[in-house]
Design an enzyme around this catalytic site. Structure first.
Site, PDB file in Angstrom:
ATOM      1  N   ASP A 157       0.959  -1.085   0.015  1.00  0.00           N
ATOM      2  CA  ASP A 157       0.020  -0.111   0.099  1.00  0.00           C
ATOM      3  C   ASP A 157       0.889   1.296   0.018  1.00  0.00           C
ATOM      4  O   ASP A 157       2.052   1.210   0.864  1.00  0.00           O
ATOM      5  CB  ASP A 157      -0.754  -0.056   1.127  1.00  0.00           C
ATOM      6  CG  ASP A 157      -2.203   0.398   1.192  1.00  0.00           C
ATOM      7  OD1 ASP A 157      -2.389   1.746   0.479  1.00  0.00           O
ATOM      8  OD2 ASP A 157      -3.215  -0.428   1.377  1.00  0.00           O
ATOM      9  N   ASP A 211      -3.074   4.758  -2.336  1.00  0.00           N
ATOM     10  CA  ASP A 211      -4.284   5.231  -1.562  1.00  0.00           C
ATOM     11  C   ASP A 211      -4.555   6.462  -1.846  1.00  0.00           C
ATOM     12  O   ASP A 211      -3.815   7.520  -1.947  1.00  0.00           O
ATOM     13  CB  ASP A 211      -3.408   5.158   0.000  1.00  0.00           C
ATOM     14  CG  ASP A 211      -4.690   5.283   0.991  1.00  0.00           C
ATOM     15  OD1 ASP A 211      -5.443   4.549   1.279  1.00  0.00           O
ATOM     16  OD2 ASP A 211      -4.547   6.498   1.756  1.00  0.00           O
ATOM     17  N   GLU A 260      -6.793   3.805  -5.856  1.00  0.00           N
ATOM     18  CA  GLU A 260      -7.912   3.725  -5.179  1.00  0.00           C
ATOM     19  C   GLU A 260      -8.816   5.052  -5.834  1.00  0.00           C
ATOM     20  O   GLU A 260      -8.476   6.096  -5.044  1.00  0.00           O
ATOM     21  CB  GLU A 260      -7.580   3.960  -3.669  1.00  0.00           C
ATOM     22  CG  GLU A 260      -9.051   3.647  -3.018  1.00  0.00           C
ATOM     23  CD  GLU A 260      -8.982   4.502  -1.503  1.00  0.00           C
ATOM     24  OE1 GLU A 260      -9.806   4.397  -0.781  1.00  0.00           O
ATOM     25  OE2 GLU A 260      -7.865   5.096  -1.182  1.00  0.00           O
ATOM     26  N   HIS A 279     -11.456  -2.997   3.202  1.00  0.00           N
ATOM     27  CA  HIS A 279     -11.278  -2.597   4.512  1.00  0.00           C
ATOM     28  C   HIS A 279     -12.153  -1.312   4.948  1.00  0.00           C
ATOM     29  O   HIS A 279     -11.980  -0.766   6.124  1.00  0.00           O
ATOM     30  CB  HIS A 279      -9.846  -2.577   4.924  1.00  0.00           C
ATOM     31  CG  HIS A 279      -9.021  -1.276   4.469  1.00  0.00           C
ATOM     32  ND1 HIS A 279      -8.929  -1.362   3.210  1.00  0.00           N
ATOM     33  CD2 HIS A 279      -8.784  -0.058   4.727  1.00  0.00           C
ATOM     34  CE1 HIS A 279      -8.315  -0.126   2.470  1.00  0.00           C
ATOM     35  NE2 HIS A 279      -8.046   0.545   3.560  1.00  0.00           N
ATOM     36  N   ASP A 280     -12.577  -0.561   3.848  1.00  0.00           N
ATOM     37  CA  ASP A 280     -13.207   0.610   4.118  1.00  0.00           C
ATOM     38  C   ASP A 280     -14.865   0.279   3.790  1.00  0.00           C
ATOM     39  O   ASP A 280     -15.585   1.245   4.020  1.00  0.00           O
ATOM     40  CB  ASP A 280     -12.696   1.722   3.330  1.00  0.00           C
ATOM     41  CG  ASP A 280     -11.418   2.095   3.434  1.00  0.00           C
ATOM     42  OD1 ASP A 280     -10.983   1.977   4.682  1.00  0.00           O
ATOM     43  OD2 ASP A 280     -10.853   2.471   2.548  1.00  0.00           O
TER      44      ASP A 280
HETATM   45  C1  GLC Z   1      -7.830   5.069   1.957  1.00  0.00           C
HETATM   46  C2  GLC Z   1      -7.659   4.260   2.882  1.00  0.00           C
HETATM   47  C3  GLC Z   1      -8.309   4.204   4.156  1.00  0.00           C
HETATM   48  C4  GLC Z   1      -7.741   5.207   4.977  1.00  0.00           C
HETATM   49  C5  GLC Z   1      -7.518   6.435   3.790  1.00  0.00           C
HETATM   50  C6  GLC Z   1      -6.730   7.749   4.527  1.00  0.00           C
HETATM   51  O1  GLC Z   1      -9.309   5.497   1.751  1.00  0.00           O
HETATM   52  O2  GLC Z   1      -8.232   3.094   2.172  1.00  0.00           O
HETATM   53  O3  GLC Z   1      -8.382   3.138   4.834  1.00  0.00           O
HETATM   54  O4  GLC Z   1      -8.380   5.734   6.025  1.00  0.00           O
HETATM   55  O5  GLC Z   1      -7.261   6.296   2.584  1.00  0.00           O
HETATM   56  O6  GLC Z   1      -5.373   7.175   4.222  1.00  0.00           O
END
Ligand code: GLC
Length: 593
Positions: free
Chosen positions: A112, A218, A296, A356-357
């Site tokens: 990541d 991310d 993402e 995970h979100d």
């Molecule tokens: C992304 C991640 C998330 C995190 C955010 C800030 O959306 O998937 O889990 O809280 O970025 O890094």
């Protein structure tokens, strides 16, 4: 039968496929996967012990959520050292051992990469905040703020963070504000500063030099902010809009509020500069041959011209619907694949339904009655659509969201913030605020992996308290060991279908053409590569469907189904598919690809 209106994507000869085009990815959340040293927290020794399981499951690549040192305000997405391993997950030797053991089994590893912000405890930020003249001051986004009518210093504008109220945190020491799109413990880096880029590319190279196979990027949309820092012409805060959203009674109202929330963040997202930055990163990564970058992001822009930015961008729109219906999936594919084709024939889709979100797939796309069948359909969809599938740990055994019942159990600060804010700002009674926060916090989908029906689901030894509670449903069959022993389990369905996909090249590299586009209850499409033509039918209904097939006298032979005895029977030109049936049939000659 209606003919397919469009055919998307020409087939790609096998030898031209990149590994990440044929791979199935599996996301591991390291804190929750396997606790090797018995401290209640997942770690590399634990993951290494489970690599045989992953190999047997049939996945080809791991996306590992952040494994770097972090004070854990955002469960690892607040990094305090980009070139080290979090001590609770192990040592650098454990990491390299994990990497080589994964590679030995033919499993790639993607890390990541959090670009937008660091932890407030990262030495870069510690330096930056130490004085206005520090050489690293400009590595973050600092601002004097404004004066109100009474002459008091106030934030530069009315921007909100997405996690915890105002986006500006006042720092007493130097009497300036710093900007954070996420938590105040996650200050945004100033990506307009070339030194920041160099330092980050250096970290990117560090892991690529060790042999990792790429990165999941991310929150890239948040990297730049609108330089004018002008106010939003909207008095409602993000928290107030979300509160309204929860209380909205109609779908239309929710849509309207949602677009206000989007407006409320629009100056902070997808600002100019992103594409140049992604191109720069791509150039770095290109030095390492076949490494992959996965974004993402919702929009397709980050594919660049098809060859110069990201290799893959998640098809998030697909999962952002209350239900997966045939009509919705068709619409999504039409939009997505047409969009990709318009960029370049080199673009490649990437599909996912959970991470995970987001809520767990089993409950999110279940209906409370046919959850098992719908979970099978979700996997079948991922493995038969055109593109790279990304699965989330635990979905293969049907793990579900766990609603926490005590605020002390929460670990995701966004949930804790939500709970307190609900009480303080909106006067919500504590028990109700807890229920709201339990539904909102991402803790619910990050609970420990359920390995077996023993204490702590086998994640940690008996007597140890895992960092998040284990979902008690491990005792009623939602665990790996029980499901491995049960021929009809979800896990065995995953294993079987992953193997089937691997041997069916039309599903991996073939073109995609929808058929029967008016069908409400089922989704049907053709995947075709030169030696193989596959018909896929996914029946999303509890009722059987009579389907007329017309493939001009070509034989139709089922090669995969979740229904007993289907694969042995040749199919006539009229077929009745069973409730929730998944059917893949070879049309014409039967060569495997
Ligand atoms: C992304 C991640 C998330 C995190 C955010 C800030 O959306 O998937 O889990 O809280 O970025 O890094």
């Amino acid at each position: 039968m209606s003919g397919g209106s469009m055919i998307f994507g020409s087939e790609i000869p096998n030898h031209h496929l990149k590994w990440w085009q044929s791979a199935v990815f599996y996301q591991i959340y390291p804190r929750s996967f396997a606790d090797g040293d018995g401290d209640g927290i997942g770690d590399f020794p634990g993951i290494i012990q489970k690599l045989d399981y992953l190999q047997d499951l049939g996945i080809d690549a791991i996306w590992l959520s952040p494994h770097f040192p972090s004070p854990q305000y955002d469960c690892g997405y607040d990094i305090s050292d980009y070139k080290a391993v979090a001590p609770e997950y192990g040592t650098m030797t454990d990491f390299t051992h994990f990497l080589s053991e994964a590679h030995r089994r033919g499993i790639r590893v993607v890390l990541d990469l959090v670009l937008n912000h660091t932890s407030h405890q990262h030495p870069w930020f510690v330096e930056s905040r130490s004085s206005r003249n520090n050489p690293q001051r400009d590595w973050y986004v600092w601002n004097d703020g404004r004066r109100d009518a009474a002459g008091n210093q106030i934030p530069p504008n009315n921007w909100d963070s997405t996690f915890d109220g105002t986006a500006w945190e006042y720092d007493e020491l130097t009497r300036q504000y710093y900007y954070h799109f996420f938590l105040k413990q996650q200050p945004d880096l100033n990506w307009r500063n070339p030194a920041v880029r160099q330092a980050m590319w250096d970290a990117v190279r560090f892991w690529l030099d060790l042999g990792v196979d790429g990165y999941r990027l991310d929150a890239i949309a948040t990297i730049f902010e609108h330089p004018s820092l002008i106010d939003y012409q909207l008095d409602l805060t993000v928290a107030q809009l979300r509160h309204q959203f929860r209380n909205a009674s109609t779908q239309d109202e929710r849509k309207q509020i949602h677009s206000l929330i989007e407006f409320r963040h629009s100056l902070q997202l997808r600002q100019p500069g992103m594409h140049e930055l992604m191109q720069e990163l791509r150039t770095v990564v290109n030095e390492y041959g076949d490494s992959v970058l996965i974004g993402e992001e919702d929009t397709l822009d980050y594919y660049g011209d098809g060859d110069n930015e990201l290799h893959l961008v998640f098809n998030f729109p697909l999962m952002r619907n209350e239900q997966l219906t045939p009509a919705w999936i068709r619409y999504n594919q039409q939009e997505r694949l047409a969009g990709l084709a318009a960029i370049s024939p080199h673009t490649w889709p990437c599909n996912t339904l959970g991470n995970h979100d987001s809520p767990r797939i089993f409950n999110q796309f279940g209906d409370g009655v046919h959850d098992f069948q719908l979970a099978q359909l979700s996997l079948a969809l991922m493995l038969t659509l055109r593109g790279t599938p990304v699965l989330y740990y635990g979905e293969e055994i049907g793990m579900t969201d766990l609603y926490l019942e005590d605020i002390d159990q929460f670990r995701d600060i966004t949930g804790i913030w939500q709970y307190h804010n609900e009480i303080q700002e909106f006067g919500t009674p504590a028990d109700q605020a807890l229920r709201i926060a339990a539904g909102y916090t991402r803790d619910k989908c990050r609970t420990p992996m359920q390995w077996q029906n023993t204490a702590n689901a086998g994640f940690s030894p008996a007597g140890i308290q895992p960092w998040l509670p284990v979902n008690p449903n491990f005792a009623s069959g939602v665990n790996v060991r029980d499901q491995l022993n049960q021929s009809g389990s979800l896990l065995n369905f995953y294993r079987g279908m992953l193997r089937f996909r691997k041997n069916t090249s039309a599903l991996i590299r073939g073109s995609y053409a929808p058929i029967h586009e008016g069908a409400k209850e089922y989704l049907a499409f053709i995947r075709e590569a030169d030696s193989q033509k596959c018909l896929v039918i996914l029946n999303y209904s509890a009722a059987p469907q009579d389907i007329l097939l017309d493939f001009t006298h070509q034989p139709i032979q089922p090669i995969f189904s979740n229904q007993a005895n289907r694969v042995t029977e040749p199919v006539q030109h009229q077929i009745q598919v069973k409730p929730y049936e998944i059917l893949v049939a070879a049309i014409g000659n039967l060569q495997a690809g």
